[in-house]
Motif scaffolding. Structure first.
Motif, PDB file in Angstrom:
ATOM      1  N   LEU A  86       5.194  12.215   0.264  1.00 60.85           N
ATOM      2  CA  LEU A  86       4.417  11.232  -1.346  1.00 60.85           C
ATOM      3  C   LEU A  86       3.210  12.573  -1.926  1.00 60.85           C
ATOM      4  O   LEU A  86       3.491  12.467  -3.600  1.00 60.85           O
ATOM      5  CB  LEU A  86       4.572   9.910  -1.213  1.00 60.85           C
ATOM      6  N   ASP A  87       2.581  12.468  -1.520  1.00 60.85           N
ATOM      7  CA  ASP A  87       1.362  13.169  -2.789  1.00 60.85           C
ATOM      8  C   ASP A  87       1.793  14.638  -3.892  1.00 60.85           C
ATOM      9  O   ASP A  87       1.877  14.881  -4.808  1.00 60.85           O
ATOM     10  CB  ASP A  87       0.144  13.768  -2.631  1.00 60.85           C
ATOM     11  N   ASN A  88       2.455  15.292  -3.036  1.00 62.60           N
ATOM     12  CA  ASN A  88       3.038  16.332  -3.515  1.00 62.60           C
ATOM     13  C   ASN A  88       4.503  16.550  -4.400  1.00 62.60           C
ATOM     14  O   ASN A  88       3.793  16.835  -5.515  1.00 62.60           O
ATOM     15  CB  ASN A  88       4.139  16.990  -2.620  1.00 62.60           C
ATOM     16  N   SER A 134       0.822  -1.250   0.366  1.00 61.19           N
ATOM     17  CA  SER A 134      -0.297  -0.072   0.118  1.00 61.19           C
ATOM     18  C   SER A 134       0.773   1.020   0.252  1.00 61.19           C
ATOM     19  O   SER A 134       1.846   1.450   0.821  1.00 61.19           O
ATOM     20  CB  SER A 134      -0.957   0.018   1.092  1.00 61.19           C
ATOM     21  N   ARG A 135       0.327   2.117  -0.042  1.00 64.19           N
ATOM     22  CA  ARG A 135       0.760   3.946   0.034  1.00 64.19           C
ATOM     23  C   ARG A 135       2.020   3.983   1.359  1.00 64.19           C
ATOM     24  O   ARG A 135       2.804   4.238   1.427  1.00 64.19           O
ATOM     25  CB  ARG A 135       0.047   5.007  -0.019  1.00 64.19           C
ATOM     26  N   GLU A 136       0.400   3.760   2.512  1.00 60.82           N
ATOM     27  CA  GLU A 136       1.791   3.587   3.429  1.00 60.82           C
ATOM     28  C   GLU A 136       2.804   2.689   3.606  1.00 60.82           C
ATOM     29  O   GLU A 136       3.662   2.882   4.384  1.00 60.82           O
ATOM     30  CB  GLU A 136       0.153   3.028   5.103  1.00 60.82           C
ATOM     31  N   ASP A 137       2.615   1.650   3.309  1.00 60.34           N
ATOM     32  CA  ASP A 137       3.837   0.884   3.409  1.00 60.34           C
ATOM     33  C   ASP A 137       5.290   1.139   2.830  1.00 60.34           C
ATOM     34  O   ASP A 137       6.097   1.372   3.231  1.00 60.34           O
ATOM     35  CB  ASP A 137       3.789  -0.332   2.428  1.00 60.34           C
ATOM     36  N   LEU A 144      10.273   4.572   2.428  1.00 57.62           N
ATOM     37  CA  LEU A 144      10.539   5.511   2.065  1.00 57.62           C
ATOM     38  C   LEU A 144      10.835   6.520   3.261  1.00 57.62           C
ATOM     39  O   LEU A 144      12.236   7.968   3.165  1.00 57.62           O
ATOM     40  CB  LEU A 144       9.978   6.965   1.399  1.00 57.62           C
ATOM     41  N   GLY A 145      10.605   6.856   4.353  1.00 55.85           N
ATOM     42  CA  GLY A 145      10.896   7.745   5.058  1.00 55.85           C
ATOM     43  C   GLY A 145       9.770   8.326   5.217  1.00 55.85           C
ATOM     44  O   GLY A 145      10.573   9.779   5.828  1.00 55.85           O
ATOM     45  N   ILE A 146       8.849   9.385   3.988  1.00 57.92           N
ATOM     46  CA  ILE A 146       8.295   9.771   4.684  1.00 57.92           C
ATOM     47  C   ILE A 146       6.635   9.888   4.635  1.00 57.92           C
ATOM     48  O   ILE A 146       6.346   9.253   4.618  1.00 57.92           O
ATOM     49  CB  ILE A 146       8.320  10.481   2.564  1.00 57.92           C
ATOM     50  N   THR A 183      15.224  10.353  -1.253  1.00 58.80           N
ATOM     51  CA  THR A 183      14.473   9.311  -1.530  1.00 58.80           C
ATOM     52  C   THR A 183      14.344   8.522  -2.493  1.00 58.80           C
ATOM     53  O   THR A 183      13.972   7.482  -2.884  1.00 58.80           O
ATOM     54  CB  THR A 183      12.994  10.096  -1.766  1.00 58.80           C
ATOM     55  N   LEU A 184      14.539   9.063  -3.595  1.00 63.79           N
ATOM     56  CA  LEU A 184      15.266   8.381  -5.553  1.00 63.79           C
ATOM     57  C   LEU A 184      15.939   7.279  -4.671  1.00 63.79           C
ATOM     58  O   LEU A 184      15.392   6.115  -5.719  1.00 63.79           O
ATOM     59  CB  LEU A 184      15.312   9.190  -5.936  1.00 63.79           C
TER      60      LEU A 184
END
Length: 287
Positions: A42-44, A27-30, A35-37, A56-57
């Motif tokens: 992430l949406d931004n 999931s996006r939460e995972d 990623l530690g964000i 992050t990349l």
């Protein structure tokens, strides 16, 4: 704001996130946790409001098991991870196996079919014994898979260790199936206490079934070894050297599909063996 090039990278990462969800159930939460964000950050990134940070990349590239250059240049290795390409690549196999595209569901259905064969062969102790070896092995396999997915995996979140547990458990159970087939007569005599003469008869499908059991065990072994090879950094190797093997995901990608044919062939052989023995026992009565 992002530059056009950065926005293209964000779009690729959006596709890769869908691919991770499609392929690994992440999931996006995972993903944000790895990623530690936060979700808003992430949406931004994905909406072009802000640019991805280099760190992050790099974390995201590691999560996808690709190199950072693959994400920046949209290479062939990256495009294989897009959800549409996954769907196209596996569509034929999905048609062949229908709902059996997950190991748990496929092996659960296979176990039900084995139990049906066990009931069908109730008058022939020899055939029933052959089927019972598979029933025993796949009851244990189903129990182990459910334990892995619902008990162990929520605790052990690292995919490398999850695969070690999963592949080594399945390898152990495949070897157990081979041993049960190899010494089928001894186990049958022990269980029936020698009261049935049928169990002493040599069954012509024993050798092919042993071969298929060896194939299943070999697939499990290869998958386990591949997991080590493409995760060499976890066992102390230099990461730059380990990255060259990150794309070695053949068994990881197609594990269920590779195992399905020998498993299905085993079912067909068991059924054919039951029919052959029934035909042989009926022939003297008709003459």
């Amino acid at each position: 704001m992002q530059t056009p090039e950065e926005y293209e990278v964000s779009q690729r990462i959006g596709l890769l996130i869908k691919g991770l969800k499609h392929k690994h159930g992440m999931s996006r939460e995972d993903i944000c946790r790895h990623l530690g964000i936060g979700m808003r950050t992430l949406d931004n990134y994905l909406n072009g409001v802000s640019s991805f940070k280099l760190g992050t990349l790099m974390k995201f590239a590691d999560l996808c098991r690709v190199k950072l250059a693959d994400i920046l240049d949209d290479t062939e290795a990256l495009s294989r991870l897009y959800p549409d390409n996954m769907k196209d690549k596996s569509s034929i196999l999905t048609l062949l196996f229908g709902l059996g595209t997950t190991a748990m569901l496929f092996e659960s259905v296979f176990l039900l079919l084995l139990i049906a064969l066990l009931c069908y062969s109730y008058k022939d102790k020899n055939s029933q014994c052959m089927v019972a070896t598979f029933v025993t092995a796949y009851i244990l396999t189903n129990v182990a898979n459910y334990w892995l997915h619902f008990v162990l995996f929520p605790v052990v979140t690292n995919a490398f260790y999850q695969n070690i547990y999963a592949f080594s458990t399945n390898l152990s159970l495949s070897l157990l199936l081979f041993i049960l087939l190899k010494y089928r007569m001894k186990f049958a005599v022990f269980i029936t206490r020698g009261r049935s003469e049928d169990v002493f008869e040599k069954n012509p499908i024993e050798a092919p079934l042993c071969f298929l059991a060896m194939m299943i065990a070999l697939i499990d072994f290869c998958a386990l070894m591949e997991n080590f090879i493409r995760n060499l950094e976890h066992i102390g190797m230099d990461e730059d050297f380990a990255k060259t093997f990150w794309e070695l995901t053949f068994f990881y990608d197609y594990y269920e599909y590779i195992k399905a044919p020998p498993i299905l062939l085993s079912l067909v052989l068991l059924y054919a063996g039951i029919l052959a023995r029934k035909r042989n026992t009926q022939q003297p009565q008709s003459t």
